[in-house]
Design a protein around this motif. Structure first.
Motif, PDB file in Angstrom:
ATOM      1  N   ALA A  39      -8.415  -1.174   7.343  1.00  0.00           N
ATOM      2  CA  ALA A  39      -7.671  -0.212   6.292  1.00  0.00           C
ATOM      3  C   ALA A  39      -7.227  -0.806   5.211  1.00  0.00           C
ATOM      4  CB  ALA A  39      -6.602   0.298   7.170  1.00  0.00           C
ATOM      5  N   LEU A  43      -7.704  -0.187   1.126  1.00  0.00           N
ATOM      6  CA  LEU A  43      -6.552   0.155   0.305  1.00  0.00           C
ATOM      7  C   LEU A  43      -6.669  -0.808  -0.777  1.00  0.00           C
ATOM      8  CD1 LEU A  43      -4.031   1.930  -0.116  1.00  0.00           C
ATOM      9  CD2 LEU A  43      -2.690   0.297   1.461  1.00  0.00           C
ATOM     10  N   VAL A  90      -9.624   5.884   2.443  1.00  0.00           N
ATOM     11  CA  VAL A  90      -8.554   5.240   3.419  1.00  0.00           C
ATOM     12  C   VAL A  90      -7.814   6.257   4.262  1.00  0.00           C
ATOM     13  CG1 VAL A  90      -6.636   4.003   3.651  1.00  0.00           C
ATOM     14  CG2 VAL A  90      -8.135   3.547   1.766  1.00  0.00           C
TER      15      VAL A  90
END
Length: 188
Positions: A39, A43, A90
């Motif tokens: 993640a 990002l 995301v």
């Protein structure tokens, strides 16, 4: 030794339960860290795209591209589309995580850049309703500021002014001054 022989079965079960419990904990921790790392990587990729260069033709030598992996785009619209898609990825893949909430904040900003003010307001307000916005004053302040900027973009000066007055109440360093700047700008 007499006690050990009498309780050997129980001791074996306790040891087995300890090994299984430890293995489960290690597996869970590994999986969680791997997910959080993925993640964060997505990002960071989206944030890097947001700072991408606008170059009709990227003539940088390969050595420069290796030293500076910032992507380049032919137009601002192309960059905004990529940024929006990256932040949405995301949000979708890691829903409910802190990274997804920050991605939603980035998505709201990308929508603001694309002048899609209604969707931008929706996204900023969704971030404001999260536990992260309640805990992190910077996330809260940036979301309130974004709502104000989107309302201003729509031509709703009164709504924008109300948002900027709300921003003045955020108890983090610099937000009071930022709010006053936006209010003065609107009044001018």
């Amino acid at each position: 030794t007499k006690w050990l022989r009498a309780n050997l079965t129980t001791i074996q079960w306790v040891i087995l339960a300890g090994v299984v419990g430890t293995g489960g904990y290690v597996g869970y921790t590994y999986f969680t860290q791997k997910t959080l790392g993925a993640a964060s990587g997505l990002l960071a990729s989206a944030a890097m795209a947001e700072d991408g260069y606008i170059l009709p033709e990227d003539k940088r030598p390969d050595e420069d591209k290796e030293l500076d992996p910032t992507p380049s785009f032919k137009t601002i619209e192309e960059r905004n589309d990529r940024v929006l898609a990256s932040y949405k990825e995301v949000s979708e893949k890691h829903a409910g995580s802190g990274a997804a909430i920050l991605a939603k904040l980035g998505e709201a900003g990308a929508l603001l850049d694309k002048r899609d003010f209604d969707k931008s307001i929706e996204a900023f307000e969704a971030v404001l309703k999260t536990p992260l916005a309640a805990a992190d004053l910077d996330v809260k302040g940036r979301s309130i500021e974004g709502v104000g900027l989107a309302k201003e973009g729509k031509g709703d000066a009164d709504g924008a002014m109300a948002s900027f007055k709300q921003l003045e109440g955020v108890e983090a360093r610099g937000f009071k001054e930022l709010a006053q700047y936006h209010q003065a700008r609107l009044l001018l």
